[in-house]
Design a protein around this motif. Sequence first.
Motif, PDB file in Angstrom:
ATOM      1  N   GLU A  77       0.827  -1.209   0.000  1.00  0.00           N
ATOM      2  CA  GLU A  77       0.000   0.000   0.000  1.00  0.00           C
ATOM      3  C   GLU A  77       0.858   1.255   0.000  1.00  0.00           C
ATOM      4  O   GLU A  77       0.506   2.247  -0.642  1.00  0.00           O
ATOM      5  CB  GLU A  77      -0.953  -0.006   1.189  1.00  0.00           C
TER       6      GLU A  77
ATOM      7  N   LYS B 284       0.165  10.841  -9.385  1.00  0.00           N
ATOM      8  CA  LYS B 284      -1.057  11.203 -10.099  1.00  0.00           C
ATOM      9  C   LYS B 284      -1.595  12.540  -9.604  1.00  0.00           C
ATOM     10  O   LYS B 284      -1.993  13.398 -10.397  1.00  0.00           O
ATOM     11  CB  LYS B 284      -2.112  10.122  -9.927  1.00  0.00           C
ATOM     12  N   GLN B 285      -1.594  12.730  -8.299  1.00  0.00           N
ATOM     13  CA  GLN B 285      -2.074  13.982  -7.719  1.00  0.00           C
ATOM     14  C   GLN B 285      -1.212  15.163  -8.163  1.00  0.00           C
ATOM     15  O   GLN B 285      -1.729  16.222  -8.508  1.00  0.00           O
ATOM     16  CB  GLN B 285      -2.086  13.897  -6.184  1.00  0.00           C
TER      17      GLN B 285
ATOM     18  N   TYR C 227       2.632   6.172  -6.132  1.00  0.00           N
ATOM     19  CA  TYR C 227       2.065   6.372  -7.467  1.00  0.00           C
ATOM     20  C   TYR C 227       0.817   7.254  -7.402  1.00  0.00           C
ATOM     21  O   TYR C 227       0.575   8.066  -8.305  1.00  0.00           O
ATOM     22  CB  TYR C 227       1.757   5.031  -8.133  1.00  0.00           C
ATOM     23  N   TYR C 228       0.049   7.125  -6.358  1.00  0.00           N
ATOM     24  CA  TYR C 228      -1.115   7.986  -6.174  1.00  0.00           C
ATOM     25  C   TYR C 228      -0.672   9.447  -6.014  1.00  0.00           C
ATOM     26  O   TYR C 228      -1.265  10.353  -6.596  1.00  0.00           O
ATOM     27  CB  TYR C 228      -1.938   7.540  -4.962  1.00  0.00           C
TER      28      TYR C 228
ATOM     29  N   HIS D 285       0.851   4.078  -2.797  1.00  0.00           N
ATOM     30  CA  HIS D 285       0.597   5.464  -2.401  1.00  0.00           C
ATOM     31  C   HIS D 285       1.537   6.425  -3.132  1.00  0.00           C
ATOM     32  O   HIS D 285       1.133   7.530  -3.512  1.00  0.00           O
ATOM     33  CB  HIS D 285       0.750   5.607  -0.881  1.00  0.00           C
TER      34      HIS D 285
END
Length: 121
Positions: free
Chosen positions: A60, A70-71, A66-67, A64
């Motif tokens: 996780e 993206k943000q 990679y998240y 995160h």
Amino acid sequence: MSQETLFTKIINREIPADIVYEDELSLAFKDINPQAPFHVLIIPKKPIATINDIALDDRELVGHLYYVAKQLATEHGFSDEGYRVVMNCNENAGQTVFHIHLHMLAGKMLGWPPYTDNAKT
């Protein structure tokens, strides 16, 4: 294997960095040797030396990162035109700081293959 690295010192605010994002799990800051107009490093606050050291419980956390990429792409206007996210593993891949990190590059047309010499990143 928890050795203090340059990135640990940045997390602990022992050395300065141009931080563009931070949350409880991660930190993102501008690369000091940018390879694109927008080049940030996204690091976990938990020290993990290489991709080979990622444990099952780290899934996780790595997702995160990679998240966060993206943000940042959305926030900085690169999500539609494109951006690159890459993680190097060990010396032959160009890893010089042994604390996993994503390189996020954007703001210009990026070629492939990304590196044609033995430059370290």
